[in-house]
Design a protein around this motif. Sequence first.
Motif, PDB file in Angstrom:
ATOM      1  N   ASP A   1       0.854  -1.184   0.000  1.00 15.17           N
ATOM      2  CA  ASP A   1       0.000   0.000   0.000  1.00 15.17           C
ATOM      3  C   ASP A   1       0.894   1.239   0.000  1.00 15.17           C
ATOM      4  N   ARG A   2       1.011   1.886  -1.156  1.00 11.45           N
ATOM      5  CA  ARG A   2       1.922   3.037  -1.284  1.00 11.45           C
ATOM      6  C   ARG A   2       1.494   4.215  -0.416  1.00 11.45           C
ATOM      7  N   LYS A   3       0.185   4.324  -0.167  1.00  7.85           N
ATOM      8  CA  LYS A   3      -0.318   5.465   0.591  1.00  7.85           C
ATOM      9  C   LYS A   3      -0.050   5.278   2.082  1.00  7.85           C
ATOM     10  N   MET A   4      -0.350   4.080   2.597  1.00  4.48           N
ATOM     11  CA  MET A   4      -0.151   3.793   4.029  1.00  4.48           C
ATOM     12  C   MET A   4       1.306   3.446   4.338  1.00  4.48           C
ATOM     13  N   ARG A   5       2.067   3.122   3.287  1.00 11.06           N
ATOM     14  CA  ARG A   5       3.472   2.694   3.406  1.00 11.06           C
ATOM     15  C   ARG A   5       3.651   1.443   4.261  1.00 11.06           C
ATOM     16  N   ILE A   6       2.676   0.541   4.127  1.00 13.21           N
ATOM     17  CA  ILE A   6       2.805  -0.788   4.743  1.00 13.21           C
ATOM     18  C   ILE A   6       2.321  -1.827   3.731  1.00 13.21           C
ATOM     19  N   PRO A   7       2.741  -3.086   3.891  1.00 14.54           N
ATOM     20  CA  PRO A   7       2.190  -4.131   3.037  1.00 14.54           C
ATOM     21  C   PRO A   7       0.731  -4.427   3.403  1.00 14.54           C
ATOM     22  N   VAL A   8      -0.058  -4.791   2.394  1.00  9.58           N
ATOM     23  CA  VAL A   8      -1.407  -5.304   2.633  1.00  9.58           C
ATOM     24  C   VAL A   8      -1.269  -6.765   3.058  1.00  9.58           C
ATOM     25  N   TYR A   9      -0.475  -7.511   2.284  1.00 14.21           N
ATOM     26  CA  TYR A   9      -0.163  -8.891   2.651  1.00 14.21           C
ATOM     27  C   TYR A   9       1.121  -9.338   1.979  1.00 14.21           C
ATOM     28  N   SER A  10       1.731 -10.376   2.531  1.00 12.51           N
ATOM     29  CA  SER A  10       2.833 -11.087   1.885  1.00 12.51           C
ATOM     30  C   SER A  10       2.436 -12.556   1.779  1.00 12.51           C
TER      31      SER A  10
ATOM     32  N   LEU B   1      17.289  10.712  -0.298  1.00  6.49           N
ATOM     33  CA  LEU B   1      16.508  10.060   0.752  1.00  6.49           C
ATOM     34  C   LEU B   1      15.054  10.522   0.669  1.00  6.49           C
ATOM     35  N   GLU B   2      14.865  11.786   0.269  1.00 11.79           N
ATOM     36  CA  GLU B   2      13.515  12.318   0.151  1.00 11.79           C
ATOM     37  C   GLU B   2      12.732  11.566  -0.930  1.00 11.79           C
ATOM     38  N   LYS B   3      13.392  11.312  -2.046  1.00  9.85           N
ATOM     39  CA  LYS B   3      12.725  10.613  -3.146  1.00  9.85           C
ATOM     40  C   LYS B   3      12.397   9.169  -2.746  1.00  9.85           C
ATOM     41  N   LEU B   4      13.340   8.541  -2.054  1.00 12.54           N
ATOM     42  CA  LEU B   4      13.109   7.173  -1.578  1.00 12.54           C
ATOM     43  C   LEU B   4      11.937   7.163  -0.593  1.00 12.54           C
ATOM     44  N   SER B   5      11.906   8.154   0.293  1.00 16.24           N
ATOM     45  CA  SER B   5      10.880   8.159   1.346  1.00 16.24           C
ATOM     46  C   SER B   5       9.491   8.474   0.807  1.00 16.24           C
ATOM     47  N   GLN B   6       9.417   9.092  -0.369  1.00 18.97           N
ATOM     48  CA  GLN B   6       8.098   9.343  -0.968  1.00 18.97           C
ATOM     49  C   GLN B   6       7.437   8.036  -1.394  1.00 18.97           C
ATOM     50  N   SER B   7       8.265   7.066  -1.800  1.00 19.04           N
ATOM     51  CA  SER B   7       7.699   5.853  -2.383  1.00 19.04           C
ATOM     52  C   SER B   7       7.438   4.749  -1.360  1.00 19.04           C
ATOM     53  N   GLN B   8       8.035   4.832  -0.180  1.00 23.90           N
ATOM     54  CA  GLN B   8       7.916   3.732   0.787  1.00 23.90           C
ATOM     55  C   GLN B   8       8.429   4.137   2.160  1.00 23.90           C
TER      56      GLN B   8
ATOM     57  N   HIS C   1      14.459   5.295   8.925  1.00 23.39           N
ATOM     58  CA  HIS C   1      14.252   6.371   9.888  1.00 23.39           C
ATOM     59  C   HIS C   1      12.821   6.373  10.453  1.00 23.39           C
ATOM     60  N   ASP C   2      11.855   5.908   9.655  1.00 20.23           N
ATOM     61  CA  ASP C   2      10.465   5.862  10.115  1.00 20.23           C
ATOM     62  C   ASP C   2      10.294   4.966  11.342  1.00 20.23           C
ATOM     63  N   TYR C   3      11.164   3.967  11.462  1.00 16.64           N
ATOM     64  CA  TYR C   3      11.031   2.986  12.552  1.00 16.64           C
ATOM     65  C   TYR C   3      11.971   3.269  13.722  1.00 16.64           C
TER      66      TYR C   3
ATOM     67  N   GLY D   1       2.922  10.630  10.827  1.00 16.84           N
ATOM     68  CA  GLY D   1       1.843  10.361   9.888  1.00 16.84           C
ATOM     69  C   GLY D   1       2.248   9.671   8.604  1.00 16.84           C
ATOM     70  N   ARG D   2       3.508   9.265   8.494  1.00 12.60           N
ATOM     71  CA  ARG D   2       3.966   8.664   7.241  1.00 12.60           C
ATOM     72  C   ARG D   2       3.584   7.188   7.096  1.00 12.60           C
ATOM     73  N   VAL D   3       3.688   6.451   8.217  1.00 16.39           N
ATOM     74  CA  VAL D   3       3.500   4.999   8.137  1.00 16.39           C
ATOM     75  C   VAL D   3       2.332   4.570   9.019  1.00 16.39           C
ATOM     76  N   ASN D   4       1.389   3.848   8.438  1.00 16.51           N
ATOM     77  CA  ASN D   4       0.208   3.435   9.177  1.00 16.51           C
ATOM     78  C   ASN D   4       0.541   2.352  10.205  1.00 16.51           C
ATOM     79  N   LYS D   5      -0.136   2.438  11.356  1.00 18.03           N
ATOM     80  CA  LYS D   5      -0.037   1.358  12.338  1.00 18.03           C
ATOM     81  C   LYS D   5      -1.288   0.490  12.166  1.00 18.03           C
ATOM     82  N   PRO D   6      -1.128  -0.767  11.740  1.00 15.68           N
ATOM     83  CA  PRO D   6      -2.297  -1.608  11.493  1.00 15.68           C
ATOM     84  C   PRO D   6      -3.140  -1.812  12.751  1.00 15.68           C
ATOM     85  N   SER D   7      -4.449  -1.975  12.541  1.00 17.48           N
ATOM     86  CA  SER D   7      -5.333  -2.275  13.677  1.00 17.48           C
ATOM     87  C   SER D   7      -5.287  -3.768  14.001  1.00 17.48           C
TER      88      SER D   7
END
Length: 276
Positions: free
Chosen positions: A66-75, A119-126, A130-132, A210-216
């Motif tokens: 999920d490019r918007k939430m920056r987390i996988p939906v599934y693997s 790093l900015e360009k990389l961080s836009q896509s995923q 640093h997010d963690y 607000g960059r990376v979603n925390k799954p419920s």
Amino acid sequence: LRLLLLLQVLASCLWLGHSEVVTSFETSCPQFFFREIPPNEALEPQKPAWICQRYKNQYYFATLYDRKMRIPVYSAYIYQPGPGKRPKTWLVEPQLIDLSYPKTMEKEWTLLNRYNVSLEKLSQSQAILHDYKNLTGLNRGHLNPNGHHDDYSSRMATFTLTNIVPQDEKLNGGAWNNYEQQTMIRRTQGCKTTYVIVGAVPGNNYIAKGRVNKPSHLWSAACCVVDNNYIKAWAVIAENDKNQVQLLTLGELEDALTELYGRGQVSLFDSDCPRE
């Protein structure tokens, strides 16, 4: 003109066959799904990326990202556990930036230094490392766990940030780990091949400003082929703020996910996999 269009389509198919970020799992890495059938569209996010997870020129598993939430939906992967060292390096997915970048997962360092990606360009896509950083009560939770693979390269391939979500640290080290390590060993007795899909339901909270979603919720489903006449299945779900895992039938999990995602009836595996 029609010939030209046909040639363009052919050219794009040829290109996709070699790439990491693909247009569909069916055409590029179907081997990670039972009967080569991925989950249906009911799990697809607004901005999806289909990734055949490639490391050192080989596919190891598949991730819907999920490019918007920056987390996988599934693997999705095939369960082949074995002993071995846990890798320490984290990788990112170059082709989420642009398809002109390498087809194989790389270290952030390599992209920044060898390919001159900012790093900015990389961080836009995923998500990036640093997010963690500096998380409280959460850590980097693998969807496809490295312990379910039997050699170093396949373990290494799970250490991509496209396979990671912010996971409750007690759950990650406790009940979830217990499921991955002990329940899976028990449940897969007699299985010739076990197909697994592990996913994360987006929640209302975020890390990294607000960059990376925390799954419920985190969930996992397995479809195990014992022999031609016998297939069995099971599933689990966990709330991502409690240290407990609920064991379900495949049908129960699909119904729960249908409610949670709200995008229509979820189907995780081909209909030959038992729902009861």
